[in-house]
Design a protein around this motif. Structure first.
Motif, PDB file in Angstrom:
ATOM      1  N   LEU A 217      -3.137   0.666  -3.783  1.00 26.52           N
ATOM      2  CA  LEU A 217      -2.936  -0.759  -3.533  1.00 26.52           C
ATOM      3  C   LEU A 217      -2.272  -1.353  -4.758  1.00 26.52           C
ATOM      4  O   LEU A 217      -2.786  -1.237  -5.872  1.00 26.52           O
ATOM      5  CB  LEU A 217      -4.281  -1.437  -3.269  1.00 26.52           C
ATOM      6  CG  LEU A 217      -4.948  -1.026  -1.956  1.00 26.52           C
ATOM      7  CD1 LEU A 217      -6.390  -1.469  -1.935  1.00 26.52           C
ATOM      8  CD2 LEU A 217      -4.208  -1.591  -0.771  1.00 26.52           C
TER       9      LEU A 217
ATOM     10  N   CYS B 242      -8.965  -0.812  -6.832  1.00 25.02           N
ATOM     11  CA  CYS B 242      -8.440   0.479  -6.386  1.00 25.02           C
ATOM     12  C   CYS B 242      -8.309   1.383  -7.617  1.00 25.02           C
ATOM     13  O   CYS B 242      -7.589   1.057  -8.554  1.00 25.02           O
ATOM     14  CB  CYS B 242      -7.079   0.299  -5.718  1.00 25.02           C
ATOM     15  SG  CYS B 242      -6.387   1.839  -5.129  1.00 25.02           S
ATOM     16  N   PRO B 243      -9.025   2.509  -7.633  1.00 31.99           N
ATOM     17  CA  PRO B 243      -9.002   3.322  -8.848  1.00 31.99           C
ATOM     18  C   PRO B 243      -7.674   4.038  -9.060  1.00 31.99           C
ATOM     19  O   PRO B 243      -7.417   4.588 -10.127  1.00 31.99           O
ATOM     20  CB  PRO B 243     -10.137   4.334  -8.619  1.00 31.99           C
ATOM     21  CG  PRO B 243     -10.316   4.391  -7.146  1.00 31.99           C
ATOM     22  CD  PRO B 243      -9.910   3.066  -6.590  1.00 31.99           C
ATOM     23  N   VAL B 244      -6.833   4.057  -8.025  1.00 34.28           N
ATOM     24  CA  VAL B 244      -5.529   4.704  -8.130  1.00 34.28           C
ATOM     25  C   VAL B 244      -4.438   3.686  -7.808  1.00 34.28           C
ATOM     26  O   VAL B 244      -4.721   2.513  -7.647  1.00 34.28           O
ATOM     27  CB  VAL B 244      -5.426   5.922  -7.182  1.00 34.28           C
ATOM     28  CG1 VAL B 244      -6.319   7.038  -7.635  1.00 34.28           C
ATOM     29  CG2 VAL B 244      -5.745   5.513  -5.758  1.00 34.28           C
TER      30      VAL B 244
ATOM     31  N   LEU C 152       0.831  -1.203   0.000  1.00 36.02           N
ATOM     32  CA  LEU C 152       0.000   0.000   0.000  1.00 36.02           C
ATOM     33  C   LEU C 152       0.864   1.250   0.000  1.00 36.02           C
ATOM     34  O   LEU C 152       1.848   1.343   0.725  1.00 36.02           O
ATOM     35  CB  LEU C 152      -0.905  -0.005   1.247  1.00 36.02           C
ATOM     36  CG  LEU C 152      -1.602   1.305   1.602  1.00 36.02           C
ATOM     37  CD1 LEU C 152      -2.706   1.595   0.596  1.00 36.02           C
ATOM     38  CD2 LEU C 152      -2.177   1.256   2.997  1.00 36.02           C
TER      39      LEU C 152
ATOM     40  N   PHE D 238     -10.145   3.001   7.803  1.00 31.61           N
ATOM     41  CA  PHE D 238      -9.453   4.282   7.836  1.00 31.61           C
ATOM     42  C   PHE D 238      -9.207   4.696   9.274  1.00 31.61           C
ATOM     43  O   PHE D 238     -10.057   4.504  10.139  1.00 31.61           O
ATOM     44  CB  PHE D 238     -10.300   5.364   7.155  1.00 31.61           C
ATOM     45  CG  PHE D 238     -10.495   5.108   5.691  1.00 31.61           C
ATOM     46  CD1 PHE D 238      -9.413   5.017   4.834  1.00 31.61           C
ATOM     47  CD2 PHE D 238     -11.765   4.946   5.172  1.00 31.61           C
ATOM     48  CE1 PHE D 238      -9.593   4.779   3.482  1.00 31.61           C
ATOM     49  CE2 PHE D 238     -11.953   4.704   3.819  1.00 31.61           C
ATOM     50  CZ  PHE D 238     -10.863   4.625   2.975  1.00 31.61           C
TER      51      PHE D 238
ATOM     52  N   CYS E   9     -11.865  -0.737  -1.383  1.00 33.22           N
ATOM     53  CA  CYS E   9     -11.164  -1.899  -0.843  1.00 33.22           C
ATOM     54  C   CYS E   9     -11.763  -2.320   0.485  1.00 33.22           C
ATOM     55  O   CYS E   9     -11.861  -3.506   0.794  1.00 33.22           O
ATOM     56  CB  CYS E   9      -9.676  -1.583  -0.680  1.00 33.22           C
ATOM     57  SG  CYS E   9      -9.359  -0.100   0.283  1.00 33.22           S
TER      58      CYS E   9
ATOM     59  N   LEU F 119      -5.587   4.841   5.139  1.00 32.87           N
ATOM     60  CA  LEU F 119      -6.055   3.455   5.056  1.00 32.87           C
ATOM     61  C   LEU F 119      -5.062   2.582   5.786  1.00 32.87           C
ATOM     62  O   LEU F 119      -3.856   2.724   5.630  1.00 32.87           O
ATOM     63  CB  LEU F 119      -6.152   3.011   3.598  1.00 32.87           C
ATOM     64  CG  LEU F 119      -6.601   1.568   3.437  1.00 32.87           C
ATOM     65  CD1 LEU F 119      -8.092   1.449   3.649  1.00 32.87           C
ATOM     66  CD2 LEU F 119      -6.206   1.011   2.097  1.00 32.87           C
TER      67      LEU F 119
ATOM     68  N   CYS G 168      -3.732   7.117  -2.011  1.00 31.89           N
ATOM     69  CA  CYS G 168      -5.115   6.698  -1.726  1.00 31.89           C
ATOM     70  C   CYS G 168      -6.044   7.899  -1.771  1.00 31.89           C
ATOM     71  O   CYS G 168      -5.751   8.955  -1.207  1.00 31.89           O
ATOM     72  CB  CYS G 168      -5.154   6.036  -0.365  1.00 31.89           C
ATOM     73  SG  CYS G 168      -6.801   5.667   0.218  1.00 31.89           S
ATOM     74  N   ILE G 169      -7.169   7.759  -2.456  1.00 34.97           N
ATOM     75  CA  ILE G 169      -8.138   8.854  -2.498  1.00 34.97           C
ATOM     76  C   ILE G 169      -9.328   8.562  -1.596  1.00 34.97           C
ATOM     77  O   ILE G 169     -10.375   9.183  -1.711  1.00 34.97           O
ATOM     78  CB  ILE G 169      -8.614   9.119  -3.943  1.00 34.97           C
ATOM     79  CG1 ILE G 169      -9.241   7.858  -4.537  1.00 34.97           C
ATOM     80  CG2 ILE G 169      -7.475   9.632  -4.812  1.00 34.97           C
ATOM     81  CD1 ILE G 169     -10.021   8.128  -5.803  1.00 34.97           C
ATOM     82  N   LEU G 170      -9.186   7.600  -0.713  1.00 30.47           N
ATOM     83  CA  LEU G 170     -10.177   7.316   0.331  1.00 30.47           C
ATOM     84  C   LEU G 170     -11.552   6.958  -0.225  1.00 30.47           C
ATOM     85  O   LEU G 170     -12.570   7.358   0.307  1.00 30.47           O
ATOM     86  CB  LEU G 170     -10.288   8.531   1.273  1.00 30.47           C
ATOM     87  CG  LEU G 170      -8.966   9.016   1.856  1.00 30.47           C
ATOM     88  CD1 LEU G 170      -9.151  10.341   2.565  1.00 30.47           C
ATOM     89  CD2 LEU G 170      -8.370   7.997   2.806  1.00 30.47           C
ATOM     90  N   CYS G 171     -11.556   6.213  -1.314  1.00 27.86           N
ATOM     91  CA  CYS G 171     -12.837   5.877  -1.918  1.00 27.86           C
ATOM     92  C   CYS G 171     -13.523   4.742  -1.182  1.00 27.86           C
ATOM     93  O   CYS G 171     -14.712   4.522  -1.341  1.00 27.86           O
ATOM     94  CB  CYS G 171     -12.636   5.498  -3.381  1.00 27.86           C
ATOM     95  SG  CYS G 171     -11.878   3.885  -3.581  1.00 27.86           S
ATOM     96  N   SER G 172     -12.786   3.972  -0.394  1.00 23.47           N
ATOM     97  CA  SER G 172     -13.291   2.863   0.432  1.00 23.47           C
ATOM     98  C   SER G 172     -13.758   1.651  -0.360  1.00 23.47           C
ATOM     99  O   SER G 172     -14.405   0.770   0.188  1.00 23.47           O
ATOM    100  CB  SER G 172     -14.392   3.321   1.402  1.00 23.47           C
ATOM    101  OG  SER G 172     -15.649   3.341   0.780  1.00 23.47           O
TER     102      SER G 172
HETATM  103  S1  SF4 Z   1      -9.530   1.343  -3.076  1.00 28.70           S
HETATM  104 FE1  SF4 Z   1      -7.578   2.441  -3.214  1.00 28.70          FE
HETATM  105  S2  SF4 Z   1      -8.125   4.608  -3.247  1.00 28.70           S
HETATM  106 FE2  SF4 Z   1      -9.918   3.499  -2.538  1.00 28.70          FE
HETATM  107  S3  SF4 Z   1      -9.742   3.551  -0.327  1.00 28.70           S
HETATM  108 FE3  SF4 Z   1      -8.803   1.635  -1.006  1.00 28.70          FE
HETATM  109  S4  SF4 Z   1      -6.640   2.148  -1.237  1.00 28.70           S
HETATM  110 FE4  SF4 Z   1      -7.744   4.084  -1.133  1.00 28.70          FE
END
Ligand code: SF4
Ligand code: SF4
Ligand code: SF4
Ligand code: SF4
Ligand code: FES
Lengths: 569, 183
Positions: free
Chosen positions: A232, A227-229, A172, A198, A183, A207, A177-181
């Motif tokens: 992960l 994960c959109p970014v 990680l 979080f 995952c 995260l 991370c954009i905190l989209c949750s």
């Molecule tokens: S999926 Fe990726 S961007 Fe979204 S909360 Fe999890 S680690 Fe962060």
């Protein structure tokens, strides 16, 4: 949520056009059906709605009605007025309703997206050159569309942990991370292993794994996929290759009878990773971590790479002729395989008919996990049943064959893939018979076999499997096999042709299918080209009554094997 | 019918008959050039002045601290029109190079096939880390095809060190050490 399987359609107004969309779909899915993309990060069609990224903001309005009387309120032209919401709403949590008006591209909407993008980028590291997600990163894509190209943020960016090892397969990078949750929701809802969450507040939100636990379940790599970014990342694929160099090939996972649809990513004949391919009837958008390693054994040293007859290196034609000669002598037993493709099994069945051989097949079982790993660890047991190779469920070993070998009733063995020494036959017994071995790896059988035919892996040939729900699914070759090898389907077909004293030499997969389509049974009327990418449900007929080993999993229910696919996720 | 026209040739003057004026003009050019600064170079003893924007052999450069700048993002490999570049990306071993561990990524191997390179400069233009430059090396030869493939060592040897305006990774490291003050 998605269309939920309902086919009821309603009419909404999308950017000024009246369009038909499924009832209950959310705005993102409805717009997608009509070729309009509403950018989003946190929404995932197979997870619950969280509504926390705010990227999917759109304008929504409903036709106005008088609150007292319920009468439609009309404008001067006599058209019902639209009551537009004062502020944009999030598309992922807006379910369409009859008459709803949506603006997905207005100035307000664009402003909103630009604003969200600017906020997301405030603390985002400039990591794209070393970030594995680059090239398939939603943030990168939407920043190109909605970003301003320079930063107004002159303060210091937040610093968060980088290179955190979350588990054996996932690393990680919290700064990205954009905190989209997504995952977090995946771990709770699909993997049922609630280890991510979080900590801290505001821009310091981070995260992390629950203290003392790790993200180690067999579905952990799906979090990397969704994960959109680039937060992960897969520890295995990390820094191996840029995704834009990789060629994508549709494939089928051979790990178990689930037959998860996969994409194989390769470059210049080398496979770099395997990811799931969406198929709502089979695996939704997930697959196991263990299934992603299926290509690795084929990179090993002990692969068979030469056709041999009596230990001498020969061409495939000569090997096929030698094999056919052994088979023609009679007293044949075939050890078939549920790892062979439907087409190979069909040709093997042809050989069985020509030689009057007895057929045995052994089961390969393991523990299921109730999600996407079933108890039956062979990809194509249903195919063997449909081809008529076997009529009932296979046993665990080959004791009856062993007795036949001892009594001398069997003089020639055609063995596909199985290592007989693991299945109840001794090496001494193997020496008393003639063996034709077809398999990918050298083992005790290939060492004593008179004819050895190396086989290609699922990544190197085309073919099809029938999964636990009697769904016929095809796969394409992703990489070339070892030099000099042809697909075993061709060699088997040459053997069969020789036995039938047919001049026909090598059969292509299309030709095999045209023969299969002419026959009776489940494949009647089918053709290779007619198998769609998402697979084709076959008629199980009386076979559905068999007591299959699979227990209930994501898309299979032993109580109603026919209907199980339609189960909601 | 063709008509012919008779051109009258003037007889040569006395001066012309002596040839002296022509010899004098010829010698003027000769002596003039003898005294002028020569245009040609005694290559290879003498070397031309290479302008700053010259597109010579592509090379990899190090930053003023002597650290490798390339992070093996493979953008140059992607953009190179004749596919001359071949990179094997790799991870920086945090144990072996603790001061560079935060960069995470560096090329394991980096090859530029100079039989393919067309000196277009796209690699220099695309590089996000300012790590690859077409500098002043213009003469390259070898006895075999393999010799014409510049490996990582050779590329750094040719590239040397260039001044850096950003020190991006040093700043990142400083921020990482400092952390979030308000937190
Ligand atoms: S999926 Fe990726 S961007 Fe979204 S909360 Fe999890 S680690 Fe962060
Ligand atoms: S997550 Fe996306 S935007 Fe962020 S560094 Fe990685 S590729 Fe770039
Ligand atoms: S100069 Fe052009 S051709 Fe040569 S390596 Fe760079 S991008 Fe490729
Ligand atoms: S030289 Fe530049 S563009 Fe090429 S891989 Fe290295 S960092 Fe990327
Ligand atoms: S996708 Fe709607 S808020 Fe994130």
């Amino acid at each position: 949520m998605s269309a939920n399987g309902t086919s009821e359609m309603i009419t909404i107004n999308l950017d000024g056009n009246e369009v038909e969309v499924p009832k209950g779909a959310n705005a993102i899915e409805a717009a997608k059906l009509h070729g309009k993309e509403i950018p989003h990060y946190c929404y995932h069609p197979k997870l619950s709605i969280a509504g926390n990224c705010r990227m999917c903001l759109i304008e929504m309005g409903m036709p106005m009605r008088d609150r007292g009387t319920g009468e439609a309120i009309l404008d001067e032209k006599g058209v019902q007025k639209i009551g537009w919401g004062p502020k944009p709403v999030i598309g992922c949590a807006t379910n369409v309703a009859p008459g709803m008006h949506l603006r997905t591209n207005s100035e307000t909407v664009k402003e909103a997206r630009n604003g969200v993008t600017e906020f997301l980028l405030i603390n985002h590291p400039l990591d794209c050159p070393i970030c594995d997600q680059a090239g398939e990163c939603r943030l990168q894509e939407f920043s190109a569309d909605h970003g301003r190209g320079y930063s107004r943020f002159i303060e210091d960016k937040n610093v968060k942990p980088k290179r955190t090892v979350l588990g054996p397969r996932v690393t990680l990078d919290d700064e990205r991370c954009i905190l989209c949750s997504r995952c977090v929701r995946f771990s709770q809802e699909v993997a049922k292993d609630d280890v991510l969450g979080f900590v801290d507040r505001g821009t310091y939100s981070t995260l992390t794994c629950y203290p003392g636990k790790e993200l180690a379940n067999n579905y952990s790599l799906n979090t990397v996929d969704i994960c959109p970014v680039g937060a992960l990342t897969s520890s295995d694929f990390r820094f191996k290759m840029r995704v834009w160099f990789l060629k994508r090939t549709n494939s089928i996972c051979t790990e178990s009878s689930v037959g998860a649809n996969t994409t194989v990513w390769s470059r210049e004949g080398k496979i770099y990773r395997i990811t799931p391919r969406r198929n709502d009837a089979v695996n939704d958008t997930w697959m196991t971590d263990s299934g992603r390693d299926c290509f690795k054994p084929y990179e090993s040293e002990d692969r068979l790479t030469q056709y041999t007859v009596d230990g001498v290196h020969q061409s495939p034609e000569v090997a096929a002729q030698a094999a056919a000669k052994l088979l023609a002598a009679g007293s044949v037993a075939v050890v078939a395989s549920a790892h062979s493709t439907v087409e190979e099994q069909f040709i093997v069945q042809g050989i069985v008919k020509e030689t009057g051989a007895s057929v045995s097949l052994v089961k390969h079982e393991g523990d299921g996990d109730g999600i996407l790993l079933s108890e039956d660890r062979s990809p194509n047991l249903r195919g063997a049943l449909l081809n008529g190779l076997i009529a009932e469920l296979p046993g665990a070993d080959l004791s009856s064959l062993s007795a036949q070998v001892d009594s001398g009733a069997v003089k020639t063995l055609l063995v596909l893939h199985e290592d007989l020494t693991q299945l109840g036959l001794s090496e001494a017994q193997l020496k008393t018979v003639q063996i034709i071995y077809l398999g990918a790896f050298a083992n005790a059988v290939s060492q004593v076999a008179q004819v050895v035919i190396p086989s290609l892996s699922v990544f190197e040939k085309a073919g099809s499997f029938v999964n636990q729900n009697f769904r016929l699914q095809k796969f394409a070759p992703a990489v070339p096999g070892p030099r000099g090898l042809v697909a075993e389907l061709g060699v088997l077909a040459m053997m069969e042709a020789k036995l039938r004293e047919d001049s026909l030499q090598v059969l292509t997969i299309e030709q095999v299918w045209s023969r299969m389509g002419e026959g009776e049974g489940a494949f009647a009327g089918l053709a290779w080209q007619k198998i769609p990418d998402e697979g084709l449900k076959l008629e199980a007929g009386s076979l559905a009554q068999l007591d299959f080993v699979e227990s209930k999993n994501l898309k299979y229910d032993p109580a109603t094997p026919e209907a199980a696919e339609a189960l909601p996720a | 019918m063709a008509t012919s026209k008779v051109i009258e040739r003037k007889p040569l003057t006395f001066a012309e008959k002596t040839f002296l004026p022509q010899i004098a003009t010829g010698l003027k050019t000769t002596f003039g050039n003898m005294l002028k600064k020569p245009i040609t170079l005694q290559y290879p003893e003498e070397r031309p002045v290479i302008p700053d924007n010259y597109r010579g052999v592509p090379t990899l450069v190090k930053d003023p601290n002597g650290r490798e700048k390339c992070v093996s993002c493979q953008l140059c490999e992607f953009v190179c029109p004749p596919k001359a570049i071949r990179i094997t990306p790799g991870e920086i071993d945090p144990e072996a190079e603790p001061d560079r561990a935060h960069v995470e990524k560096a090329p394991q191997e980096f090859e530029i096939n100079m039989l393919r390179c067309i000196y277009c400069g796209f690699c220099e233009e695309v590089c996000p880390e300012e790590a690859i430059y077409l500098q002043d090396v213009f003469s390259l030869s070898g006895y075999s095809r393999e010799e014409m493939i510049n490996k990582k060592d050779k590329l750094y040897e040719l590239g040397g060190t260039l001044p850096d305006q950003h020190f991006k990774w040093d700043k990142k490291k400083a921020a990482e050490l400092e952390g979030n003050p308000e937190h």
